[in-house]
Design a protein around this motif. Structure first.
Motif: not given
Length: 390
Positions: A297-305, A309-321
């Motif tokens: 989970l990306d905690d949403g603190s950085s707009p440059r994160s 996108d990287v997680a989706r390309k690597a097929r890693v379960p991910a989400a962003a706050a």
């Protein structure tokens, strides 16, 4: 000196000579008189007790009468709640007077008791199917049957509001920074169990506190310290993942982090504005996280994160706050973000938010969460968003 003169000298003054036989007779008579007097006294006392029926021999006493009473029948249960009783019958049985406007009476509807739901219990951790020994302790892994920690340790999601109504929206809320301050951790454990809790990898009792959180029904995650732009002036702590480090070194540091919190469903960044903005540094770490059956989970603190996108390309379960509730740590600002969170949930269906374990934040979140279901919204665990890629 003669024997007679010796007796005269040794005999006390004033005593006259008496014959030995006369003295013995006198002593025998005195002894018999004493025995006779004692016998007479005992016989008199026995005769007195026999005639007066007083075993205490004249001592003062009182007589109390103890009556046996049959046990009183149990009172009828006050307002027994049953589908066979109407509201009026319940009032009559309970004896409670209910004041109503003139011309109105008790409703005819039936009273039905709805039992409280059983608390949700999470799977024990570590589970041998999805764990293995590593350099830094027990680490997660994907089981031989494909089982993932993300699924095994997840909190089951409620499908509807209490009463069966469909929610107008769902909110996945993650509270970070736990395991360091005891008061903050205690207050976070008192939040609704559907709130997910993230533990920093520092402190001496992290594993025990994470286990307590899971016992209370909270899903847990672990925070991975990542390099910010102003590092080392702003230092996330030991084992920080660095943008310029070798991938193997960052993976090794990640192993330390993962070994600190058994039962975690995933990883969330702690700081890391620079690290999450470097795809080359981020990709090996996210692949390791996904390869161990976890989500990120990306905690949403950085707009440059670039994490999502990287997680989706690597097929890693991910989400962003999408919302950081206490980006501005003031009561009015927190309340505005919570209101914005509700609006986003109604509009999008599901929304993810993060908050830090500050005393002010925990207080505002606890107040807000009390009436959330009455407003038609449902709290869900973060694992739901991770599996769905929100």
């Amino acid at each position: 000196m003669s024997l007679a003169s010796h007796d005269v000298l040794s005999r006390p003054l004033g005593l006259r000579d008496e014959a030995p036989g006369r003295t013995a007779c006198w002593r025998t008579a005195l002894r018999r008189a004493t025995i006779l007097a004692a016998t007479t006294a005992v016989a008199g006392l026995a005769l007195f007790v026999a005639l007066t029926d007083d075993p205490l021999g004249g001592e003062p006493f009182a007589v109390a009468t103890i009556e046996r009473r049959a046990p009183e029948p149990a009172a009828p249960a006050a307002a027994a709640v049953s589908p066979d009783r109407s509201a009026g019958e319940v009032e009559q049985v309970s004896g409670v007077a209910v004041m109503r406007p003139d011309g109105t009476g008790a409703p005819d509807s039936r009273v039905i008791r709805v039992p409280d739901p059983e608390p949700v219990r999470l799977s024990p951790a570590p589970d041998p199917r999805v764990s293995e020994r590593g350099r830094y302790g027990t680490l997660p892994r994907i089981g031989p049957d494909g089982s993932r920690a993300l699924d095994v340790y997840a909190r089951p999601e409620a499908s509807s509001l209490p009463g069966g109504a469909a929610p107008a929206g769902r909110i996945a809320l993650l509270v970070t920074g736990l395991g360091i301050g005891q008061a903050a951790t205690r207050d976070a454990l008192a939040l609704p169990p559907a709130v997910t809790l993230a533990f920093a990898p520092y402190g001496t009792e992290i594993a025990r506190l994470a286990a307590r959180a899971r016992e209370a029904g909270h899903e847990v995650m672990v925070q991975a310290p990542m390099e910010p732009f102003d590092y080392p002036d702003n230092d996330p702590g030991p084992q920080t993942l660095l943008a310029g480090a070798k991938p193997a070194d960052n993976v090794d540091r990640l192993g330390f982090v993962l070994g600190r919190v058994p039962g975690a469903v995933g990883v969330v960044n702690f700081m890391g504005a620079r690290f999450t903005g470097e795809a080359a540094a981020l990709e090996p770490v996210l692949r390791e996280i996904g390869g161990r059956g976890l989500g990120f989970l990306d905690d949403g603190s950085s707009p440059r994160s670039l994490a999502l996108d990287v997680a989706r390309k690597a097929r890693v379960p991910a989400a962003a706050a999408e919302i950081v509730v206490d980006a501005v740590p003031r009561s009015d600002a927190i309340d505005r973000e919570l209101a914005r969170l509700e609006e986003a949930a109604r509009r999008k269906g599901v929304v993810v938010a993060t908050a830090t374990a500050l005393p002010l934040t925990l207080d505002r979140v606890a107040r807000w969460a009390r009436g959330l279901e009455s407003r038609g919204l449902l709290l869900v665990p973060v694992s739901r968003a991770l599996r769905n890629g929100r």
